[in-house]
Each structure stands twice: as structure tokens, then as C-alpha cells.
Enzyme design. Structure first.
Site, PDB file in Angstrom:
ATOM      1  N   CYS A  79       0.837  -1.208   0.000  1.00 41.11           N
ATOM      2  CA  CYS A  79       0.000   0.000   0.000  1.00 41.11           C
ATOM      3  C   CYS A  79       0.871   1.256   0.000  1.00 41.11           C
ATOM      4  O   CYS A  79       1.521   1.582   1.007  1.00 41.11           O
ATOM      5  CB  CYS A  79      -0.918  -0.033   1.230  1.00 41.11           C
ATOM      6  N   CYS A  82      -0.004   3.978   2.563  1.00 43.03           N
ATOM      7  CA  CYS A  82       0.395   3.550   3.914  1.00 43.03           C
ATOM      8  C   CYS A  82       1.831   3.973   4.211  1.00 43.03           C
ATOM      9  O   CYS A  82       2.169   4.304   5.351  1.00 43.03           O
ATOM     10  CB  CYS A  82       0.274   2.028   4.061  1.00 43.03           C
TER      11      CYS A  82
END
Length: 323
Positions: A79, A82
Site C-alpha cells: 500500500c 500507507c
């Protein structure tokens, strides 16, 4: 992805007056006990950011949340947002110096926690205060916006629950204590192989590894739970969610369609919807169709866990339609 739910307005519903009073009393009792026994001293800065998994969630998050707000960062290695948000949250945890603790949960390795919190996308940030969970926001966000949300969280935790945070000692790191590893159990290698297969997306391999354990030890709780999770993911991996939802809506009497939709509900974190759908299906069918829906519902109970209150509620509902 734009951040959502950057408000603390939902806290009032989650923090009922009675629960707040009880949590506040417990916090005061805990501080009094720590003062009496000499415990509850300052913690090292490294304890402000912790990696959490399904096995230690209760002690690391739920129990800790009776002392200090726990902010949960749901993330994954793949991700990209993230990778922007997680370091920011870690810096803020250090800056706030004990006003909250950051728990990092890798969703790939802890899919049950992701489902239980109803996480629909990552990064997603939740908080647990005095054992009560609430969503904070989803997606990357500007630092000042996140800081404002954290300030509201801390204020609510202190005013409603009496949680004033934990004391941090920058010089308290020292050497980590030596912990002797417990001797490996007879099935540890097979269970580890199953987990590694799940992490790698090898669902067939995970299912077989769990079955290998259960062939010798039919009562192995970890293997039964893991097998249920792996088989659920295996069933939904090739489904077209939109088509499954359409079929379930248009054909309420189609038991396979309702079963497939219930599987998707559970994987998506909609536990009550999954259970309710199958209870209703059991109630309006008979014979083999009823038995198929009932058996799938029992399988989903095993995936969620018999101690979950949602399972207890659904078991009661199932008994009503059966008898």
C-alpha cells in the site's frame, strides 16, 4: 484516496454514559493499585509504537486501552499511501509522548482483525478507548488534520474515561530482556507452513496444511479456525461481487446465491449481515436447501469464533427459525 470520518462525532454513541463511568472508575482503580504496588512506572519510547497481531490483540490493544487511547493503523506492505501515513503516525506517537499508543496491524497477516473492524480500504485508522472501538479516518491526510483528530481523541479519553496517558522515560530503553523460546509443539511447523501459505496467497496450500494437522489432531483449535478462514477466502476468490449481489437480490429463494452473498458479507466485515442472510434463508426453506444454508452458517460461526457475541445472537435466531 481522500480521508473520511475525520470527526470524533461518533464517539458519543460508542461511549455511553454508563460505560464511560465504569471505565473511568477502572482507570482510577488501576492508578491507585499501581501507586500501591509501585508498578505503572515510566515506559521506554519504543513501547509507544507496537506491531499487533490477532494472537496478542486482546492484551496489546483492548487491555492497554483501559490506560491510554490506542490508535490502530491498518496497513500493508504493498500500500503506497500507507508508506506515507505510517511514518507520520509514528512521529506523532513520539511527539505526543504517551498521550496515545500506536498499534500497527498488517492486514495481509491479520485478515480477521480487518474484518472485525469492517475495514474497507487501507490505510485505515481506528481508535480503541476503554475497550470501545471507533473509526477515525481512512486514507492519507495532512498532518495538521490528523493532529486535530488526535487532540479530540485525547480530550474525549480524558474527559469521558479518565485516561490521562502513560509516562514516558526517554532513558528507559536499556537492554531488551532475554526471553526463552517455548519448545515447539508437535504441529507448530505445519501451522507455520499454513500461515506462510496464506501470506503468500497460496490458499490451496494453506487448506492442505491445516487439514494435515487436523488429520492427526481433530480437536486442534488453531487449525480448525485457520481452515475455516482459508476455505472462506478460497470460496470467494473467483466470485464477481457485483453479480453475486445482483443474484442474491433478484433471487431471494436461490440458496446458493444467498450462501455466496453471505460469504462475501463476512469477508467484507459485515458479520451481522452474513448471519442474518443465512438465518432468513434457513427460515424460508426446507429439506436439502435448508440444511445447506444451516451448515454454511455453522461454518461461518467457526470462522468468527464461538465467543463472539454476534455468534451467540445468531445462534439464538437460528434456533428460533429451526424450532
Amino acid at each position: 484516496m481522500q480521508p473520511r470520518n475525520m470527526s470524533m462525532s461518533g464517539v458519543v454513541d460508542l461511549a455511553a454514559v454508563k460505560a464511560a463511568q465504569e471505565a473511568k472508575a477502572k482507570a482510577e482503580q488501576a492508578r491507585a493499585e499501581q501507586a500501591r504496588t509501585g508498578g505503572g512506572g515510566a515506559v521506554p519510547p519504543s513501547s509507544l509504537v507496537i506491531d499487533v497481531n490477532e494472537a496478542d490483540f486482546e492484551s496489546a490493544v483492548l487491555q492497554r486501552s483501559t490506560e491510554v487511547p490506542v490508535v490502530i493503523d491498518f496497513w500493508a506492505e504493498w500500500c503506497e499511501p500507507c508508506k506515507q501515513l505510517s511514518p507520520l503516525l509514528e512521529r506523532l506517537a513520539a511527539e505526543y509522548s504517551g498521550r496515545f499508543v500506536l498499534a500497527k496491524i498488517d492486514v495481509d497477516a491479520n485478515q480477521m482483525l480487518m474484518q472485525q473492524f469492517g475495514v474497507q480500504g487501507i490505510p485505515a485508522v481506528f481508535a480503541v478507548v476503554a475497550g470501545q472501538a471507533l473509526p477515525l479516518f481512512q486514507g492519507a491526510a495532512p498532518q495538521e488534520q490528523i493532529r486535530g483528530t488526535l487532540d479530540q481523541l485525547i480530550q474525549v479519553a480524558e474527559e469521558r474515561f479518565g485516561l490521562t496517558g502513560i509516562q514516558v522515560d526517554p532513558g528507559a530503553e536499556g537492554e531488551a530482556p532475554v526471553v526463552e523460546e517455548a519448545p515447539a509443539g508437535p504441529y507448530d511447523a505445519l501451522l507455520e507452513a499454513a500461515v506462510q501459505a496464506l501470506d503468500a496467497g497460496d490458499l490451496d496450500g494453506a487448506v492442505q496444511a491445516y487439514k494435515n494437522v487436523l488429520s492427526d489432531d481433530p480437536g486442534n483449535t488453531e487449525a480448525k479456525l485457520g481452515l475455516g478462514q482459508a476455505q472462506l477466502l478460497q470460496r470467494v476468490q473467483n466470485l464477481d461481487p457485483q453479480q453475486v449481489r445482483r443474484d442474491a437480490a433478484e433471487k431471494p429463494g436461490d440458496v446458493p446465491a444467498q450462501i455466496a452473498a453471505a460469504d462475501l458479507d463476512l469477508v467484507g466485515g459485515h458479520v451481522e449481515d452474513a448471519f442474518g442472510r443465512l438465518v432468513e434463508t434457513v427460515g424460508r426453506t426446507a429439506g436439502d436447501d435448508r440444511n445447506a444454508a444451516r451448515l454454511r452458517l455453522l461454518e461461518l460461526f467457526e470462522v468468527v469464533g464461538g465467543d463472539d457475541p454476534r455468534v451467540t445472537t445468531a445462534r439464538t435466531a437460528l434456533a428460533r427459525v429451526l424450532f
